[in-house]
Design a protein around this motif. Sequence first.
Motif, PDB file in Angstrom:
ATOM      1  N   LEU A  34       0.803  -1.221   0.000  1.00 24.60           N
ATOM      2  CA  LEU A  34       0.000   0.000   0.000  1.00 24.60           C
ATOM      3  C   LEU A  34       0.838   1.274   0.000  1.00 24.60           C
ATOM      4  O   LEU A  34       0.289   2.363  -0.176  1.00 24.60           O
ATOM      5  CB  LEU A  34      -0.933   0.004   1.219  1.00 24.60           C
ATOM      6  N   LYS A  35       2.135   1.155   0.177  1.00 29.99           N
ATOM      7  CA  LYS A  35       2.996   2.333   0.290  1.00 29.99           C
ATOM      8  C   LYS A  35       2.936   3.189  -0.981  1.00 29.99           C
ATOM      9  O   LYS A  35       3.149   2.700  -2.093  1.00 29.99           O
ATOM     10  CB  LYS A  35       4.431   1.921   0.553  1.00 29.99           C
TER      11      LYS A  35
ATOM     12  N   LYS B   6       0.384   4.438  -2.429  1.00 29.64           N
ATOM     13  CA  LYS B   6      -0.865   4.345  -3.184  1.00 29.64           C
ATOM     14  C   LYS B   6      -1.769   5.524  -2.827  1.00 29.64           C
ATOM     15  O   LYS B   6      -1.775   6.014  -1.708  1.00 29.64           O
ATOM     16  CB  LYS B   6      -1.589   3.028  -2.857  1.00 29.64           C
ATOM     17  N   ASN B   7      -2.548   5.964  -3.810  1.00 31.01           N
ATOM     18  CA  ASN B   7      -3.494   7.059  -3.609  1.00 31.01           C
ATOM     19  C   ASN B   7      -4.884   6.502  -3.340  1.00 31.01           C
ATOM     20  O   ASN B   7      -5.406   5.710  -4.141  1.00 31.01           O
ATOM     21  CB  ASN B   7      -3.545   7.966  -4.829  1.00 31.01           C
ATOM     22  N   CYS B   8      -5.481   6.922  -2.241  1.00 34.03           N
ATOM     23  CA  CYS B   8      -6.779   6.398  -1.837  1.00 34.03           C
ATOM     24  C   CYS B   8      -7.801   7.523  -1.701  1.00 34.03           C
ATOM     25  O   CYS B   8      -7.542   8.538  -1.056  1.00 34.03           O
ATOM     26  CB  CYS B   8      -6.649   5.658  -0.511  1.00 34.03           C
TER      27      CYS B   8
ATOM     28  N   LEU C  91      -5.195   3.170   6.896  1.00 34.08           N
ATOM     29  CA  LEU C  91      -4.504   3.345   5.622  1.00 34.08           C
ATOM     30  C   LEU C  91      -3.290   4.256   5.755  1.00 34.08           C
ATOM     31  O   LEU C  91      -2.234   3.996   5.169  1.00 34.08           O
ATOM     32  CB  LEU C  91      -5.468   3.894   4.575  1.00 34.08           C
TER      33      LEU C  91
ATOM     34  N   GLN D 122       1.078   3.881   4.988  1.00 34.61           N
ATOM     35  CA  GLN D 122       1.773   4.707   3.994  1.00 34.61           C
ATOM     36  C   GLN D 122       0.943   5.063   2.763  1.00 34.61           C
ATOM     37  O   GLN D 122       1.489   5.351   1.697  1.00 34.61           O
ATOM     38  CB  GLN D 122       3.079   4.012   3.543  1.00 34.61           C
ATOM     39  N   CYS D 123      -0.385   5.068   2.891  1.00 35.59           N
ATOM     40  CA  CYS D 123      -1.243   5.494   1.791  1.00 35.59           C
ATOM     41  C   CYS D 123      -1.391   7.009   1.789  1.00 35.59           C
ATOM     42  O   CYS D 123      -1.524   7.633   2.852  1.00 35.59           O
ATOM     43  CB  CYS D 123      -2.641   4.883   1.928  1.00 35.59           C
ATOM     44  N   ASN D 124      -1.404   7.593   0.599  1.00 35.98           N
ATOM     45  CA  ASN D 124      -1.816   8.984   0.447  1.00 35.98           C
ATOM     46  C   ASN D 124      -3.336   9.027   0.435  1.00 35.98           C
ATOM     47  O   ASN D 124      -3.981   8.152  -0.166  1.00 35.98           O
ATOM     48  CB  ASN D 124      -1.283   9.571  -0.852  1.00 35.98           C
TER      49      ASN D 124
ATOM     50  N   ASP E 291      -5.672   4.687  -6.819  1.00 39.00           N
ATOM     51  CA  ASP E 291      -5.345   3.260  -6.713  1.00 39.00           C
ATOM     52  C   ASP E 291      -6.368   2.496  -5.881  1.00 39.00           C
ATOM     53  O   ASP E 291      -6.641   1.328  -6.137  1.00 39.00           O
ATOM     54  CB  ASP E 291      -3.969   3.080  -6.062  1.00 39.00           C
TER      55      ASP E 291
ATOM     56  N   GLN F 146      -4.874  -5.929   1.112  1.00 46.88           N
ATOM     57  CA  GLN F 146      -3.462  -6.262   0.965  1.00 46.88           C
ATOM     58  C   GLN F 146      -3.236  -7.618   0.308  1.00 46.88           C
ATOM     59  O   GLN F 146      -2.103  -7.902  -0.113  1.00 46.88           O
ATOM     60  CB  GLN F 146      -2.771  -6.215   2.330  1.00 46.88           C
TER      61      GLN F 146
END
Length: 243
Positions: free
Chosen positions: A8-9, A11-13, A30, A34-36, A91, A225
């Motif tokens: 998930l590092k 990734k744009n959510c 999230l 490390q999700c944005n 993403d 994941q």
Amino acid sequence: MIQSDDILKGKNCFISGATGGLGQFIASELILNQCNLFLTSTNKTKLKKLTKELSALNSDVKINYDVCDLRKLNDLKKIIKKFRNSMGNCDILINCAGIFPVKSLSKTLVSDYNSCFDINVRATFLFSKEFSNDMKKKKWGRIVNIGSSSSYEGFEETSIYSASKHAILGFSRSIQKELKSYGIRTCCISPGSIKTKMGKQIKGQNYSTFINPKEIAEAILNLIQFDKEMMIPEIRLDRIEQK
């Protein structure tokens, strides 16, 4: 918790209903992975407060937000444009926004029906349609739609809510089959009654037995994941009721 291997590092959510009782816990899980994040709801003050809290958890990721009334098509178009301008591609999509009208059939108005379906169903459809295009290009994506025990059952005085959640389940099942060849995994999470402000509207049940929203958020985190052969298209989350 499963090992993420940094899946998930970076990734744009996009999360709708981000300031709700469940949405904020999903956002917290999230960001710790490390999700944005791009957050939206109808309350700017709550969005600003949540963004500050999330930034304190992890200052190394990008967080943007804006208000959106999901009943208004122009607002939907504006929020998508705002996301594009600030984040680029999507993403992970979490369709968490929802309302819970409690009315008898005889007292339910057409306006109640329209509001419920605009927020619970139409917004989910439009966001999924828009952001799945990004996921197709990358051959990777996650769409999580929040259903309910009402996706499978009906309860008195919640006819349009139950109908909307049945629609979410059917929609999720369909796009899962349509999009899976592009590496996009769609899941409908259908929890029973949750310990949230919305949950307090439920009649005739013991609130103390309702599901902790943090546990649901943890389940969603684990779900998105999985990145090998196995996928889970739908989950029902029941509570252990006290007698």
